[in-house]
Design an enzyme around this catalytic site. Structure first.
Site, PDB file in Angstrom:
ATOM      1  N   PHE A  24       0.853  -1.194   0.000  1.00  0.00           N
ATOM      2  CA  PHE A  24       0.000   0.000   0.000  1.00  0.00           C
ATOM      3  C   PHE A  24       0.888   1.243   0.000  1.00  0.00           C
ATOM      4  O   PHE A  24       1.718   1.425   0.901  1.00  0.00           O
ATOM      5  CB  PHE A  24      -0.896  -0.009   1.250  1.00  0.00           C
ATOM      6  CG  PHE A  24      -1.774   1.208   1.381  1.00  0.00           C
ATOM      7  CD1 PHE A  24      -2.934   1.325   0.623  1.00  0.00           C
ATOM      8  CD2 PHE A  24      -1.439   2.243   2.245  1.00  0.00           C
ATOM      9  CE1 PHE A  24      -3.753   2.452   0.739  1.00  0.00           C
ATOM     10  CE2 PHE A  24      -2.245   3.368   2.377  1.00  0.00           C
ATOM     11  CZ  PHE A  24      -3.406   3.469   1.622  1.00  0.00           C
ATOM     12  N   GLY A  27       2.323   7.774  -0.107  1.00  0.00           N
ATOM     13  CA  GLY A  27       3.102   8.990  -0.393  1.00  0.00           C
ATOM     14  C   GLY A  27       3.553   8.949  -1.838  1.00  0.00           C
ATOM     15  O   GLY A  27       2.725   8.818  -2.752  1.00  0.00           O
ATOM     16  N   SER A  28       4.869   9.008  -2.041  1.00  0.00           N
ATOM     17  CA  SER A  28       5.357   8.971  -3.426  1.00  0.00           C
ATOM     18  C   SER A  28       5.004   7.661  -4.110  1.00  0.00           C
ATOM     19  O   SER A  28       4.933   7.593  -5.341  1.00  0.00           O
ATOM     20  CB  SER A  28       6.877   9.187  -3.465  1.00  0.00           C
ATOM     21  OG  SER A  28       7.548   8.089  -2.904  1.00  0.00           O
ATOM     22  N   GLU A  99      13.330   3.540   0.284  1.00  0.00           N
ATOM     23  CA  GLU A  99      12.664   3.978   1.523  1.00  0.00           C
ATOM     24  C   GLU A  99      13.599   3.896   2.735  1.00  0.00           C
ATOM     25  O   GLU A  99      13.131   3.844   3.872  1.00  0.00           O
ATOM     26  CB  GLU A  99      11.421   3.101   1.765  1.00  0.00           C
ATOM     27  CG  GLU A  99      10.414   3.100   0.637  1.00  0.00           C
ATOM     28  CD  GLU A  99       9.735   4.449   0.405  1.00  0.00           C
ATOM     29  OE1 GLU A  99       9.549   5.203   1.375  1.00  0.00           O
ATOM     30  OE2 GLU A  99       9.420   4.747  -0.755  1.00  0.00           O
TER      31      GLU A  99
HETATM   32  C1  SIN Z   1       4.765   5.648   0.555  1.00  0.00           C
HETATM   33  O1  SIN Z   1       4.684   6.355  -0.431  1.00  0.00           O
HETATM   34  O2  SIN Z   1       3.908   4.765   0.777  1.00  0.00           O
HETATM   35  C2  SIN Z   1       5.912   5.765   1.521  1.00  0.00           C
HETATM   36  C3  SIN Z   1       6.456   7.125   1.659  1.00  0.00           C
HETATM   37  C4  SIN Z   1       7.066   7.701   0.425  1.00  0.00           C
HETATM   38  O3  SIN Z   1       7.919   7.056  -0.215  1.00  0.00           O
HETATM   39  O4  SIN Z   1       6.701   8.819   0.044  1.00  0.00           O
END
Ligand code: SIN
Length: 193
Positions: A24, A27-28, A99
């Site tokens: 899931f 964010g990005s 990440e």
């Molecule tokens: C995500 O997107 O689920 C984790 C946070 C990110 O990489 O922005």
């Protein structure tokens, strides 16, 4: 906790090897997948709220001037909308690297629009990771985001792309939309000068 979570995540195998699993993104990972997946479906998780409380020293900022990116905080009664991807486990290696600045793999229940649910993975940056910045007045966060940039680009673009992706999903997120509005206003002020 160490700033680089790649090694820790290698040990966090919640799913049977050899089978596909659901990831899931909140964010990005919603708008910048850049990894192989079998299918993707809008989904939500319950009891979590998205917050720009995680520092980015590697993608949208630098060690000297970190940006702010999304993480989740526990919020009973809240719903966080995002995108679920069915992936093969070997995709997790590169994702752990992407990440690595404080995010740990966690297991959560994903809910799909048709009422189906399944167990899945998120990358979560909790308050005990070394890159965590925490809460701040909204304007302060917006100014920090408007100013920060790193190897992956402008911090503002991360925020605005996320806001646009959430709008496309028809998802509500007051925190993200308000921050995006303020960061946009700051940009407008700069242009006028
Ligand atoms: C995500 O997107 O689920 C984790 C946070 C990110 O990489 O922005």
């Amino acid at each position: 906790m160490t700033l680089d979570t790649t090694g820790l995540n290698r040990e966090r195998n919640f799913f049977t090897t050899g089978q596909s699993l659901w990831l899931f993104g909140y964010g990005s990972l919603i708008w910048k997948a850049e990894f192989a997946f079998h299918e993707r479906r809008p989904a939500h998780i319950e009891g979590w709220a998205r917050r720009f409380w995680q520092g980015s020293h590697d993608h949208r900022g630098t060690p000297g001037a970190p940006g702010r990116v999304a993480t989740l905080v526990e919020a009973p009664g809240s719903i966080c909308h995002g995108m679920a991807y069915r992936i093969d486990a070997d995709v997790l290696g590169p994702l752990d690297v992407r990440e690595k600045n404080g995010y740990l793999r966690e297991q959560v229940t994903l809910h799909f629009a048709d009422g189906a649910r399944t167990e899945g993975l998120i990358y979560l940056a909790t308050e005990d990771n070394a890159a965590f910045l925490g809460d701040a007045p909204l304007d302060e966060m917006a100014y920090q985001i408007a100013a920060a940039h790193g190897p992956s680009g402008l911090n503002r673009d991360y925020l605005l792309n996320l806001a646009a992706a959430l709008e496309d999903l028809g998802a509500q997120d007051k925190h993200v939309f308000e921050l995006a509005k303020r960061a946009g206003d700051i940009q407008g002020e700069k242009r006028k000068r």
